[in-house]
Scaffold this active site. Structure first.
Site, mmCIF file in Angstrom:
data_model
loop_
_atom_site.group_PDB
_atom_site.id
_atom_site.type_symbol
_atom_site.label_atom_id
_atom_site.label_comp_id
_atom_site.label_asym_id
_atom_site.label_seq_id
_atom_site.Cartn_x
_atom_site.Cartn_y
_atom_site.Cartn_z
ATOM 1 N N SER A 18 1.184 -1.229 -0.754
ATOM 2 C CA SER A 18 0.088 -0.179 0.047
ATOM 3 C C SER A 18 1.166 1.109 -0.110
ATOM 4 O O SER A 18 1.941 1.149 -0.590
ATOM 5 C CB SER A 18 -1.068 -0.007 1.071
ATOM 6 O OG SER A 18 -1.536 1.223 1.558
ATOM 7 N N HIS A 45 -2.654 -1.090 -3.582
ATOM 8 C CA HIS A 45 -3.637 0.164 -2.874
ATOM 9 C C HIS A 45 -3.495 0.625 -4.070
ATOM 10 O O HIS A 45 -2.219 1.848 -3.888
ATOM 11 C CB HIS A 45 -3.817 0.801 -1.633
ATOM 12 C CG HIS A 45 -3.901 -1.160 -0.840
ATOM 13 N ND1 HIS A 45 -3.916 -0.800 0.878
ATOM 14 C CD2 HIS A 45 -4.772 -2.183 -0.931
ATOM 15 C CE1 HIS A 45 -4.409 -2.136 1.016
ATOM 16 N NE2 HIS A 45 -4.722 -2.813 -0.338
ATOM 17 N N ASP A 137 -4.532 -4.365 5.874
ATOM 18 C CA ASP A 137 -4.859 -5.436 4.581
ATOM 19 C C ASP A 137 -3.237 -6.852 4.244
ATOM 20 O O ASP A 137 -2.037 -6.303 4.372
ATOM 21 C CB ASP A 137 -5.365 -5.233 4.112
ATOM 22 C CG ASP A 137 -5.422 -5.215 2.591
ATOM 23 O OD1 ASP A 137 -6.666 -6.878 2.750
ATOM 24 O OD2 ASP A 137 -5.349 -5.158 1.349
#
Length: 335
Positions: A18, A45, A137
């Protein structure tokens, strides 16, 4: 040139990142050998405006072809496939799938569905890598890879621009390896292609969540088998959340939205902000309507109702001022 996969070797590499993961990803792909015996899948992400160019950015210095993932494409060694904007990248035994399933940890694409489906369908053949990013995540996905016999690698938090995801992984999952981007590339070059043991049984919970990621098996009875009903509502759809307590505390609703506890907290905070601003708007609109009614009553000579309207407008305006002060104070404390 892409190659068919052997089912006896470590040849499925899944990478998730991310915020702060772009540069480590570039370094890893640059340092991988061009004849690497693995298929590589990456979920990062990123805002959709940039994600459509991600394969070009990552492919600049890579000796392997870096391509957008395609729904229905076969899994082949010797190529890198990148998740696409607003679609989860998930795998079955032979095929790549892009789905617009429910968000996980407020993200689509999310890392956990990629890791979990790879683990369910490829077991010990999987090497999972988790890089820089906020919240957690990928942590549950790493756990799934481990439970299915795969290997896990986590970026050293001290080498990560944003340490949350690597730090959470170290806290909840004991990864097989840690290191900076250069070390991760070395490990992948060493580990890819190694022979694996015969696969053992895949835990039913992992199979169930993999089916959900592929758009199958979503139901209230399925959630009841995975966890217990919690007192919390899903911030995305307002449905009931089930609590799944394994290596990391997680929540799922029966339509498929999923959260780790910290992601749920952040999502709840966002919904609370929306609700507070909506309440403030409602109070101000109510104040204005009452004042209009007071003006109309005064013009029509209905003095008995005017006082009541004006009093109510004054009280609600004071309530709105208190609420606005609370919202602004709360926002400053969160900065």
């Amino acid at each position: 040139m892409s190659r068919e996969l052997s089912r006896k070797r470590r040849n499925i590499i899944v990478i998730g990142g991310s915020a702060g993961s772009l540069e480590p990803l570039r370094r890893i792909l640059t340092d991988l050998t061009p004849d690497l015996d693995a298929a590589i899948f990456i979920t990062q992400h990123m805002g959709s405006r940039h994600a459509t160019k991600l394969h070009e950015i990552l492919g600049t210095d890579s000796g392997l072809p870096v391509l957008p993932a395609e729904d229905g494409g076969r899994i082949c060694e010797g190529e890198v496939r990148i998740a696409q904007p607003d679609q989860h990248l998930v795998l079955d035994s032979e095929t790549v799938h892009l789905t617009r399933g429910p968000r996980e940890n407020q993200a689509r694409p999310a890392i956990d569905p990629l890791f979990r489906t790879a683990a369910a369908h490829h077991q010990a053949r999987v090497i999972a890598v988790l890089l820089s990013g906020y919240l957690s995540d990928g942590v549950a996905g790493l756990s799934a890879v481990q439970k299915c016999g795969g290997l896990t690698i986590v970026q050293d938090p001290d080498a990560a621009l944003v340490r949350d995801m690597p730090q959470n992984a170290l806290h909840h999952v004991a990864p097989d390896f840690t290191g900076d981007a250069g070390r991760i590339a070395e490990l992948l070059n060493q580990l890819a292609g190694q022979h694996t043991a015969d696969p053992g049984p895949v835990p039913e919970t992992i199979l169930a969540e993999a089916r959900m990621a592929l758009g199958r098996g979503l139901s209230i009875p399925a959630e009841d088998r995975m966890g217990k009903r919690s007192p919390f509502a899903c911030p995305s759809c307002n449905g009931n959340l089930w609590e799944i307590d394994d290596e990391i505390l997680r929540y799922r609703c029966h339509v498929g939205h999923a959260y780790t506890a910290d992601a749920l907290s952040e999502a709840q905070a966002g919904r609370l902000d929306e609700a507070l601003w909506a309440a403030l708007r409602g109070l101000r609109e109510r104040t204005e309507l009452l004042r209009r009614l007071a003006r109309e009553g005064r013009e029509a000579g209905r003095g008995s109702s005017v006082q009541g309207f004006e009093t109510s407008a004054h009280e609600i305006e004071a309530q709105a001022a208190v609420l606005e002060n609370f919202i602004l104070t709360r926002a400053r404390e969160q900065d």
